[in-house]
Design a protein around this motif. Structure first.
Motif, short mmCIF file in Angstrom:
data_model
loop_
_atom_site.label_atom_id
_atom_site.label_comp_id
_atom_site.label_asym_id
_atom_site.label_seq_id
_atom_site.Cartn_x
_atom_site.Cartn_y
_atom_site.Cartn_z
N MET A 20 28.95 7.88 15.65
CA MET A 20 29.40 7.47 16.97
C MET A 20 28.22 7.22 17.92
N THR A 21 27.19 8.04 17.83
CA THR A 21 26.03 7.86 18.71
C THR A 21 25.35 6.53 18.44
N THR A 22 25.10 6.23 17.18
CA THR A 22 24.43 4.96 16.87
C THR A 22 25.34 3.78 17.16
N LEU A 23 26.64 3.95 17.02
CA LEU A 23 27.55 2.86 17.35
C LEU A 23 27.49 2.52 18.84
N VAL A 24 27.49 3.54 19.69
CA VAL A 24 27.40 3.31 21.14
C VAL A 24 26.05 2.70 21.49
#
Length: 123
Positions: A94-98
């Motif tokens: 989720m962090t890298t997606l954001v």
């Protein structure tokens, strides 16, 4: 030095070694090259043509925009591949997606800027 600053010492030593190698190569080049300056050799030229007129020329701003677009797309390609490998790692999804959507937002702003300046036309 095995502590925190030990790793910085290794980097500093490698940097000094690299600088010494470059300085040594430049010094060897200066000492070994022939130096016979003539008026013809000291004359500036571009593409083998003798200069005519003044040395100042005006360039169009669109060349800078082309350069900007190249940087935008080159940086995009450079960051997408490592992102794809980190995205699959556990705990980073989720962090890298954001972060990637924020990055793609900046890329979109660059493309929008180029579109507004009419750089993307094939003329």
């Amino acid at each position: 030095m095995n502590g925190y600053f030990g790793s910085y010492l290794v980097v500093a030593v490698l940097l000094l070694i690299g600088l010494a190698i470059v300085a040594g190569a430049l010094l060897a080049n200066r000492l070994l090259r022939p130096s016979r300056p003539t008026p013809d050799k000291l004359l500036t030229y571009e593409c083998g043509v003798d200069p005519v007129g003044e040395g100042w020329a005006q360039s169009q701003i669109r060349y800078y925009v082309f350069t900007y677009l190249y940087v935008v797309f080159a940086v995009d390609a450079v960051f997408l591949f490592p992102w794809a490998t980190v995205f699959a790692a556990p705990g980073f999804g989720m962090t890298t997606l954001v972060e990637m959507f924020v990055f793609l937002g900046f890329i979109g702003i660059g493309i929008l800027y180029a579109w507004r300046k009419r750089v993307l036309a094939w003329t």
